[in-house]
Design a protein around this motif. Structure first.
Motif, short mmCIF file in Angstrom:
data_model
loop_
_atom_site.label_atom_id
_atom_site.label_comp_id
_atom_site.label_asym_id
_atom_site.label_seq_id
_atom_site.Cartn_x
_atom_site.Cartn_y
_atom_site.Cartn_z
N THR A 157 27.24 54.38 44.42
CA THR A 157 28.36 54.44 45.36
C THR A 157 29.64 54.70 44.59
N ARG A 158 30.71 54.93 45.33
CA ARG A 158 32.01 55.17 44.71
C ARG A 158 32.73 53.85 44.46
N GLY A 159 33.45 53.78 43.36
CA GLY A 159 34.22 52.59 43.03
C GLY A 159 35.36 52.95 42.11
N GLU A 160 35.77 52.00 41.30
CA GLU A 160 36.88 52.20 40.37
C GLU A 160 36.57 53.31 39.37
N THR A 161 37.58 54.12 39.09
CA THR A 161 37.50 55.11 38.02
C THR A 161 38.03 54.45 36.75
N ILE A 162 37.27 54.51 35.68
CA ILE A 162 37.67 53.92 34.41
C ILE A 162 37.82 55.04 33.38
N ASN A 163 38.96 55.08 32.72
CA ASN A 163 39.23 56.07 31.66
C ASN A 163 38.97 57.51 32.10
N ASN A 164 39.26 57.82 33.35
CA ASN A 164 39.08 59.17 33.91
C ASN A 164 37.66 59.70 33.76
N LEU A 165 36.67 58.80 33.83
CA LEU A 165 35.27 59.21 33.67
C LEU A 165 34.51 59.27 35.00
N GLY A 166 35.22 59.22 36.09
CA GLY A 166 34.58 59.30 37.40
C GLY A 166 34.53 57.95 38.08
N ASN A 167 34.04 57.95 39.33
CA ASN A 167 34.03 56.73 40.13
C ASN A 167 32.62 56.31 40.56
N VAL A 168 31.61 56.75 39.83
CA VAL A 168 30.22 56.46 40.18
C VAL A 168 29.78 55.11 39.61
N TRP A 169 29.28 54.26 40.48
CA TRP A 169 28.72 52.96 40.09
C TRP A 169 27.29 52.89 40.60
N TYR A 170 26.41 52.32 39.77
CA TYR A 170 25.00 52.15 40.15
C TYR A 170 24.78 50.71 40.60
N VAL A 214 27.80 47.53 28.54
CA VAL A 214 27.90 47.61 29.99
C VAL A 214 27.92 46.22 30.60
N GLY A 215 28.92 45.97 31.45
CA GLY A 215 28.99 44.73 32.20
C GLY A 215 28.28 44.89 33.54
N ILE A 216 27.75 43.80 34.05
CA ILE A 216 27.12 43.78 35.37
C ILE A 216 28.04 42.98 36.28
N TYR A 217 28.57 43.64 37.31
CA TYR A 217 29.63 43.08 38.13
C TYR A 217 29.17 42.77 39.56
N ASP A 218 29.98 41.92 40.23
CA ASP A 218 29.74 41.60 41.64
C ASP A 218 29.97 42.81 42.55
N TRP A 219 30.91 43.67 42.16
CA TRP A 219 31.27 44.81 42.99
C TRP A 219 31.65 45.97 42.10
N THR A 220 32.13 47.05 42.67
CA THR A 220 32.32 48.31 41.95
C THR A 220 33.70 48.44 41.34
N ALA A 262 29.28 55.90 34.23
CA ALA A 262 29.74 56.64 33.04
C ALA A 262 29.44 55.86 31.76
N TYR A 263 29.51 54.54 31.82
CA TYR A 263 29.24 53.73 30.64
C TYR A 263 27.74 53.52 30.42
N VAL A 264 26.95 53.68 31.46
CA VAL A 264 25.49 53.56 31.31
C VAL A 264 24.93 54.82 30.65
N ASP A 265 25.11 55.96 31.32
CA ASP A 265 24.46 57.19 30.86
C ASP A 265 25.28 58.44 31.16
N ASN A 266 26.61 58.29 31.14
CA ASN A 266 27.49 59.41 31.48
C ASN A 266 27.18 59.98 32.86
N ASN A 267 26.78 59.11 33.77
CA ASN A 267 26.45 59.47 35.16
C ASN A 267 25.22 60.37 35.29
N GLN A 268 24.38 60.41 34.28
CA GLN A 268 23.22 61.30 34.31
C GLN A 268 22.24 60.95 35.43
N THR A 269 22.01 59.67 35.66
CA THR A 269 21.09 59.27 36.73
C THR A 269 21.61 59.75 38.09
#
Length: 131
Positions: free
Chosen positions: A76-89, A45-51, A114-121
């Motif tokens: 919040t909503r952001g980029e969708t990666i590999n069709n795994l949703g647009n949820v960013w923490y 998982v990368g830690i980014y400036d924005w979503t 999605a890359y952290v925990d499949n959006n479970q949180t």
């Protein structure tokens, strides 16, 4: 065990919200306010400036196979990666292991749910970011 802790935190948040509601605006009573999310989706998982993944990385990647975790404050909503949703923490802390040592860092950035925990949180009731 993690689900049990999340449920306990969600229950405590709900109870607190009921007691505090007359005094201040709070997230929905069934929403967890924040929490630790272990990297459990099989992705680094990368830690980014924005979503979105085109924004600058703020820190080195966290590796899922080292027991890393992030402290999510909201989503919040952001980029969708590999069709795994647009949820960013949004996160304010991370735990990672390097050279056999556990590190805890205060950080400020965004991680792809999605890359952290499949959006479970998110599904467990993390509050939506409001600012």
């Amino acid at each position: 065990m993690t689900k049990l802790i999340r449920r306990a935190l969600a229950g405590a948040a709900a109870a607190s919200a009921v007691l505090i509601a007359p005094l201040a605006a709070v997230p929905a009573a069934d929403a967890a306010t924040d929490g630790w999310a272990p990297l459990s989706a099989g992705h680094n998982v990368g830690i980014y400036d924005w979503t979105n993944s085109e924004s600058n990385k703020r820190y080195g990647d966290l590796y899922y196979n080292e027991g890393s975790a992030v402290h999510a404050t909201c989503w919040t909503r952001g980029e969708t990666i590999n069709n795994l949703g647009n949820v960013w923490y949004h996160i304010d802390a991370a735990i990672y292991f390097r050279d056999g040592l556990r590190h805890h860092e205060d950080v400020d950035g965004w991680v792809y749910g999605a890359y952290v925990d499949n959006n479970q949180t998110f599904h467990d009731g993390l509050a939506e970011c409001t600012a």
